[in-house]
Design a protein around this motif. Structure first.
Motif, PDB file in Angstrom:
ATOM      1  N   LYS A 293      12.365 -11.367  25.716  1.00 42.98           N
ATOM      2  CA  LYS A 293      12.168 -12.023  27.010  1.00 42.98           C
ATOM      3  C   LYS A 293      10.948 -11.480  27.741  1.00 42.98           C
ATOM      4  CE  LYS A 293      17.059 -13.180  27.609  1.00 42.98           C
ATOM      5  NZ  LYS A 293      18.267 -13.102  28.472  1.00 42.98           N
ATOM      6  N   LEU A 294       9.901 -11.187  26.979  1.00 44.83           N
ATOM      7  CA  LEU A 294       8.666 -10.715  27.598  1.00 44.83           C
ATOM      8  C   LEU A 294       7.944 -11.876  28.257  1.00 44.83           C
ATOM      9  CD1 LEU A 294       7.251  -8.322  24.837  1.00 44.83           C
ATOM     10  CD2 LEU A 294       8.652  -7.747  26.815  1.00 44.83           C
ATOM     11  N   ASN A 295       7.468 -11.675  29.485  1.00 41.20           N
ATOM     12  CA  ASN A 295       6.694 -12.695  30.173  1.00 41.20           C
ATOM     13  C   ASN A 295       5.226 -12.304  30.203  1.00 41.20           C
ATOM     14  OD1 ASN A 295       6.600 -10.669  32.097  1.00 41.20           O
ATOM     15  ND2 ASN A 295       8.249 -11.562  33.327  1.00 41.20           N
ATOM     16  N   ASP A 324       0.381 -19.873  28.803  1.00 38.60           N
ATOM     17  CA  ASP A 324      -1.082 -19.923  28.675  1.00 38.60           C
ATOM     18  C   ASP A 324      -1.757 -18.766  29.407  1.00 38.60           C
ATOM     19  OD1 ASP A 324      -0.899 -22.163  27.160  1.00 38.60           O
ATOM     20  OD2 ASP A 324      -1.419 -23.574  28.759  1.00 38.60           O
ATOM     21  N   ASP A 325      -1.185 -18.343  30.528  1.00 38.37           N
ATOM     22  CA  ASP A 325      -1.780 -17.244  31.291  1.00 38.37           C
ATOM     23  C   ASP A 325      -1.817 -15.964  30.456  1.00 38.37           C
ATOM     24  OD1 ASP A 325      -2.828 -15.853  33.480  1.00 38.37           O
ATOM     25  OD2 ASP A 325      -0.834 -15.253  34.159  1.00 38.37           O
ATOM     26  N   GLY A 326      -0.693 -15.643  29.802  1.00 40.83           N
ATOM     27  CA  GLY A 326      -0.668 -14.467  28.941  1.00 40.83           C
ATOM     28  C   GLY A 326      -1.560 -14.619  27.736  1.00 40.83           C
ATOM     29  N   ALA A 327      -1.621 -15.832  27.168  1.00 42.40           N
ATOM     30  CA  ALA A 327      -2.484 -16.068  26.008  1.00 42.40           C
ATOM     31  C   ALA A 327      -3.954 -15.909  26.376  1.00 42.40           C
ATOM     32  CB  ALA A 327      -2.220 -17.462  25.453  1.00 42.40           C
ATOM     33  N   PRO A 349       5.961 -20.594  24.779  1.00 38.42           N
ATOM     34  CA  PRO A 349       5.492 -21.820  25.450  1.00 38.42           C
ATOM     35  C   PRO A 349       3.992 -21.800  25.732  1.00 38.42           C
ATOM     36  CG  PRO A 349       6.644 -20.414  27.004  1.00 38.42           C
ATOM     37  CD  PRO A 349       6.820 -19.781  25.663  1.00 38.42           C
ATOM     38  N   ILE A 350       3.201 -21.746  24.680  1.00 37.99           N
ATOM     39  CA  ILE A 350       1.740 -21.721  24.780  1.00 37.99           C
ATOM     40  C   ILE A 350       1.208 -23.110  24.456  1.00 37.99           C
ATOM     41  CG2 ILE A 350      -0.381 -20.705  23.864  1.00 37.99           C
ATOM     42  CD1 ILE A 350       1.217 -18.206  23.191  1.00 37.99           C
ATOM     43  N   ASN A 351       0.305 -23.608  25.290  1.00 44.47           N
ATOM     44  CA  ASN A 351      -0.261 -24.940  25.104  1.00 44.47           C
ATOM     45  C   ASN A 351      -1.754 -24.859  24.791  1.00 44.47           C
ATOM     46  OD1 ASN A 351       2.149 -26.535  25.584  1.00 44.47           O
ATOM     47  ND2 ASN A 351       2.021 -25.825  27.714  1.00 44.47           N
ATOM     48  N   GLU A 352      -2.469 -25.956  25.031  1.00 45.52           N
ATOM     49  CA  GLU A 352      -3.856 -26.056  24.566  1.00 45.52           C
ATOM     50  C   GLU A 352      -4.757 -24.988  25.181  1.00 45.52           C
ATOM     51  OE1 GLU A 352      -7.530 -29.295  24.409  1.00 45.52           O
ATOM     52  OE2 GLU A 352      -5.487 -29.946  24.931  1.00 45.52           O
ATOM     53  N   ALA A 353      -4.632 -24.745  26.483  1.00 50.54           N
ATOM     54  CA  ALA A 353      -5.504 -23.760  27.128  1.00 50.54           C
ATOM     55  C   ALA A 353      -5.306 -22.370  26.520  1.00 50.54           C
ATOM     56  CB  ALA A 353      -5.230 -23.720  28.626  1.00 50.54           C
ATOM     57  N   GLY A 354      -4.059 -22.005  26.271  1.00 50.64           N
ATOM     58  CA  GLY A 354      -3.790 -20.707  25.663  1.00 50.64           C
ATOM     59  C   GLY A 354      -4.288 -20.625  24.235  1.00 50.64           C
TER      60      GLY A 354
END
Length: 467
Positions: A293-295, A324-327, A349-354
């Motif tokens: 559960k790492l954010n 995406d912020d973490g990525a 939950p990583i999307n295109e920006a990440g």
């Protein structure tokens, strides 16, 4: 060639596993009289289990044996022993799952044979069965790993420890889904403190008091030979996290698994990251934080902690809450990581920006050789970015940093190009890169890959000098 083909065909025809599952004692109309039922038409009753074991004696390729929910009688035990004896080599693993009947007799015979490298026993174990395991451990030289899924009280633990103390060959002890009672904790802590042979210990999904778990971890910190530690599915609070930090700070530990744990209280995983345990350790190679559960904030603290660690090569972060912020933060810091070679980010939950940030970070970092990201739902754009990430990681693994090496003899490049045309990697790259227009990059990948894997640079350099 004929001999090789024959061996290949034989290995395909003869399975390396026997799996006898779901043979249970049914109760008809509340009558506790035991008899064997075949469930779903695919399982084996007691007589069929004996026949299957005896028929398998003709298969010299077997390495693993699974016996699940079988009511063991003398015939089954005898057939099991005969099968183990018939093998020309040691067995890799024997799994005994929720077996009943004369399990202690079977265990005593199996341990006496000393032909199994890994033994896993699941279910409620009587003192007679634990005594059989303990007595077998005293004279067993082949067994390297013992896994127990059972309740450990003071009596059973005392019996087990006597066998463990007398054994010189065991290197891994796994206690999984075990209820460890107070007196059993004292026995185990004493064993860990005086042991000088165990290299791997797992306390996965174990149930113990807070003080008991802390004592177990403190005793493991005195185990100088410990190389792998797994603590999964455990309720972590401040004192337990502090004990893990203390243990991790010790040099010698190479793999640490902390997956699927629940953190309670104010002190969480970020305290573990900032405690100095990861930054000070110069032996840890693999860190598994899956399902923790790492954010994004936790990831940022982790990256800042491990980027100066030159020995940590692999970080597993699957099934977390990284967005995406973490990525983006990870992509911006990848170039500064000293030792990381492999990063796993499945099911976040990583999307295109990440993904694009990770792609750019992989291009800039020549150290990262493998990075996996699974995005759901997958679109054509996201799939293409994932292919590009794999491609850039392949470039790194092939040795992209050599392109910046001015001392590489320029006269070797024609030979390298010639050999690169025959590279096995070339068809794979072209099939994966259909949507990419820059074929120069594909040639570059083939050249570097082939240069490192198939070309003796030093030999050709000497030839050029002599010419």
């Amino acid at each position: 060639m004929k001999q090789h083909t024959s061996e290949l065909v034989t290995s395909l025809l003869l399975p390396s596993w026997i799996d006898l599952r779901h043979v249970v004692a049914s109760r008809s109309r509340g009558d506790p009289t035991n008899h064997i039922d075949i469930i779903d038409g695919d399982d084996y009753g007691r007589c069929e289990a004996v026949g299957r074991l005896r028929r398998s004696m003709r298969n010299c390729k077997l390495q693993y044996l699974v016996l699940s929910e079988i009511e063991i009688d003398e015939d089954v035990a005898e057939a099991l022993v005969d099968l183990l004896k018939a093998s020309r080599r040691d067995w890799e693993a024997l799994y005994m799952e929720f077996c009943g009947g004369k399990l202690d007799q079977a265990m005593r015979s199996v341990m006496a044979l000393d032909t199994v490298r890994r033994l896993e026993v699941t279910g409620t174990l009587s003192q007679d069965c634990m005594l059989a395991i303990s007595e077998g451990l005293r004279g067993c030289k082949t067994l390297r790993e013992l896994s127990l899924y059972t309740t450990l009280d003071s009596d059973n633990t005392s019996i087990l420890i006597r066998g463990l103390d007398a054994n010189n060959g065991l290197r891994a002890l796994r206690l999984v889904k075990s209820t460890i009672k107070k007196d059993a904790v004292e026995e185990l802590t004493g064993f860990f403190r005086r042991n000088r042979r165990l290299k791997s210990v797992a306390l996965d999904r174990c149930i113990a008091s807070e003080g008991g778990m802390v004592n177990l971890l403190d005793s493991l910190s005195e185990l100088s030979t410990l190389e792998e530690l797994s603590i999964a599915g455990v309720l972590l609070n401040g004192s337990i996290v502090s004990a893990i930090s203390k243990l991790t700070a010790l040099n010698g530990l190479e793999k640490l698994t902390l997956q699927d744990n629940k953190v309670t209280g104010r002190i969480g995983m970020e305290h573990f990251f900032t405690s100095g345990a990861l930054s000070d350790n110069n032996s840890l190679r693999i860190l598994d934080l899956s399902r923790s559960k790492l954010n994004d904030s936790s990831l940022k603290v982790l990256i800042e902690t491990i980027r100066t660690n030159s020995t940590l090569e692999e970080v597993r972060l699957e099934h977390n809450c990284i967005t995406d912020d973490g990525a983006r933060f990870l992509g911006s810091k990848m170039h500064f990581m000293k030792g990381i070679r492999r990063i796993f980010l499945h099911k976040n939950p990583i999307n295109e920006a990440g993904l694009r940030a990770i792609l750019e970070g992989t291009r800039r970092s020549h150290r990262v050789h493998e990075i996996t990201v699974t995005v759901v739902p997958r679109t054509a754009t996201l799939s293409r970015i994932q292919v590009l990430i794999n491609y850039e990681a392949c470039l790194n693994a092939a040795g992209r940093h050599l392109l910046q090496d001015r001392e590489f003899p320029v006269g070797l490049w024609p030979r390298v190009f010639e050999r690169a045309g025959k590279s096995l990697f070339s068809p794979y790259a072209k099939s994966q890169m259909k949507n990419i227009q820059s074929w120069r990059k594909i040639q570059q990948t083939d050249v570097i890959f082939h240069m490192l894997r198939h070309l003796d640079i030093g030999r050709y350099a000497n030839e050029n000098k002599s010419n």
